[in-house]
Write a protein that holds these residues in place. Structure first.
Motif, PDB file in Angstrom:
ATOM      1  N   UNK A 259     -25.620  34.998 106.800  1.00 48.33           N
ATOM      2  CA  UNK A 259     -25.776  36.437 107.062  1.00 48.33           C
ATOM      3  C   UNK A 259     -26.688  36.682 108.254  1.00 48.33           C
ATOM      4  N   UNK A 260     -27.609  35.747 108.512  1.00 46.79           N
ATOM      5  CA  UNK A 260     -28.571  35.912 109.605  1.00 46.79           C
ATOM      6  C   UNK A 260     -27.982  35.553 110.962  1.00 46.79           C
ATOM      7  N   UNK A 261     -26.861  34.856 110.978  1.00 44.49           N
ATOM      8  CA  UNK A 261     -26.296  34.381 112.248  1.00 44.49           C
ATOM      9  C   UNK A 261     -24.847  34.824 112.426  1.00 44.49           C
ATOM     10  N   UNK A 262     -23.926  34.289 111.626  1.00 43.84           N
ATOM     11  CA  UNK A 262     -22.501  34.587 111.821  1.00 43.84           C
ATOM     12  C   UNK A 262     -22.206  36.068 111.618  1.00 43.84           C
TER      13      UNK A 262
ATOM     14  N   UNK B 251     -14.263  46.932 106.011  1.00 45.21           N
ATOM     15  CA  UNK B 251     -15.604  46.914 106.600  1.00 45.21           C
ATOM     16  C   UNK B 251     -15.550  47.369 108.048  1.00 45.21           C
ATOM     17  N   UNK B 252     -16.648  47.935 108.566  1.00 44.49           N
ATOM     18  CA  UNK B 252     -16.625  48.490 109.919  1.00 44.49           C
ATOM     19  C   UNK B 252     -16.528  47.426 111.007  1.00 44.49           C
ATOM     20  N   UNK B 253     -16.861  46.180 110.701  1.00 48.02           N
ATOM     21  CA  UNK B 253     -16.708  45.075 111.640  1.00 48.02           C
ATOM     22  C   UNK B 253     -16.088  43.905 110.880  1.00 48.02           C
ATOM     23  N   UNK B 254     -15.394  43.004 111.576  1.00 54.29           N
ATOM     24  CA  UNK B 254     -14.857  41.830 110.889  1.00 54.29           C
ATOM     25  C   UNK B 254     -15.998  40.965 110.344  1.00 54.29           C
ATOM     26  N   UNK B 255     -15.910  40.609 109.078  1.00 52.15           N
ATOM     27  CA  UNK B 255     -16.910  39.744 108.459  1.00 52.15           C
ATOM     28  C   UNK B 255     -16.359  38.327 108.414  1.00 52.15           C
ATOM     29  N   UNK B 256     -17.030  37.369 109.061  1.00 50.59           N
ATOM     30  CA  UNK B 256     -16.500  35.995 109.076  1.00 50.59           C
ATOM     31  C   UNK B 256     -16.539  35.383 107.692  1.00 50.59           C
ATOM     32  N   UNK B 257     -15.680  34.392 107.439  1.00 51.26           N
ATOM     33  CA  UNK B 257     -15.683  33.742 106.124  1.00 51.26           C
ATOM     34  C   UNK B 257     -17.032  33.074 105.850  1.00 51.26           C
ATOM     35  N   UNK B 258     -17.542  33.219 104.630  1.00 46.39           N
ATOM     36  CA  UNK B 258     -18.823  32.570 104.306  1.00 46.39           C
ATOM     37  C   UNK B 258     -18.637  31.071 104.136  1.00 46.39           C
ATOM     38  N   UNK B 259     -19.716  30.316 104.219  1.00 42.22           N
ATOM     39  CA  UNK B 259     -19.606  28.874 103.965  1.00 42.22           C
ATOM     40  C   UNK B 259     -19.263  28.605 102.516  1.00 42.22           C
ATOM     41  N   UNK B 260     -18.573  27.504 102.292  1.00 42.99           N
ATOM     42  CA  UNK B 260     -18.272  27.096 100.924  1.00 42.99           C
ATOM     43  C   UNK B 260     -19.539  26.543 100.280  1.00 42.99           C
ATOM     44  N   UNK B 261     -19.867  26.997  99.066  1.00 42.52           N
ATOM     45  CA  UNK B 261     -21.079  26.489  98.408  1.00 42.52           C
ATOM     46  C   UNK B 261     -21.016  24.971  98.252  1.00 42.52           C
ATOM     47  N   UNK B 262     -22.082  24.321  98.664  1.00 46.08           N
ATOM     48  CA  UNK B 262     -22.145  22.877  98.537  1.00 46.08           C
ATOM     49  C   UNK B 262     -22.879  22.467  97.271  1.00 46.08           C
ATOM     50  N   UNK B 263     -22.765  21.217  96.893  1.00 43.94           N
ATOM     51  CA  UNK B 263     -23.504  20.725  95.724  1.00 43.94           C
ATOM     52  C   UNK B 263     -24.994  20.709  96.018  1.00 43.94           C
TER      53      UNK B 263
END
Length: 233
Positions: free
Chosen positions: A190-193, A213-225
């Motif tokens: 959220x702080x960068x992409x 949403x008012x701007x395109x929201x990039x896909x979030x990272x997949x949660x890692x172990x």
């Protein structure tokens, strides 16, 4: 005349507001990991902002427990922003936090030529006050309605339905951080992409369309172990 933004693209203000749960259930490991994650992401956030001339990124922080308050009240240019640790205690007055943010999204003090603000809600539980009134206050403000609203749930006990209501877009789901490693990933995202996308000129195909949403929201990272020895909530 529209009360939504216009004017030049260059150097338009972009308000980035953290809305952080500091209730007693966040005490100990969770609040410590949240402090660490935001501090860890801050250099990358500053780099992202400096690489983009379209926006002046201004950061603020609201915390909520028993009541809500500004942890950082002044809109602070991200290059001057430093993190001061938060502590946990009290109940979960999330509705009051949203009403507090809504007050600052009125015009004034919001600028008509601003870019859509980014609001990031982080919580590990259930609201203990009138969440619906707080959300209504936020959505009654044009800038609240047009904000990029994202939410991170910390742990399996989070009320994801409430976080989904805050986001208000079916295509964007609450992020579920069940360990410290994943929390760091999401806070950095959220702080960068997201910040990079929000600071670009608004695409006409997205601007003002209901349900999007008012701007395109990039896909979030997949949660890692979790990392070995990491905290799991």
């Amino acid at each position: 005349m529209s009360d939504l933004p216009g004017g030049k693209i260059s150097n338009r203000p972009l308000h980035f507001i953290w809305i952080l749960d500091t209730s007693w259930s966040m005490e100990g490991t969770k609040i410590g990991r949240l402090n660490f994650a935001i501090k860890e992401a801050l250099p990358a956030m500053k780099d992202t902002a400096s690489d983009n001339p379209n926006a002046e990124v201004l950061v603020r922080v609201v915390t909520f427990s028993t009541g809500a308050r500004w942890h950082v009240a002044q809109p602070t240019p991200v290059e001057q922003f430093s993190w001061s640790d938060i502590a946990a205690d009290g109940v979960t007055d999330m509705g009051k936090a949203l009403s507090l943010v809504a007050e600052q999204l009125r015009m004034p003090p919001m600028e008509p030529r601003a870019l859509p603000p980014v609001l990031v809600l982080v919580s590990d539980g259930y609201p203990t006050d009138d969440f619906e009134t707080g959300l209504r206050d936020l959505m009654n403000e044009p800038w609240g309605k047009r904000a990029v609203r994202l939410a991170i749930g910390m742990g399996e006990d989070t009320d994801l339905a409430v976080l989904s209501k805050f986001i208000g877009h079916q295509e964007i789901k609450p992020l579920e951080a069940n360990n410290a490693h994943t929390l760091v990933q999401f806070i950095r995202w959220v702080s960068t992409a997201v910040l990079k996308s929000a600071s670009m000129p608004v695409a006409p195909s997205n601007d003002g369309q209901p349900g999007r949403p008012p701007v395109p929201v990039p896909p979030p990272p997949q949660p890692g172990p979790p990392n070995p020895g990491d905290d799991v909530w």
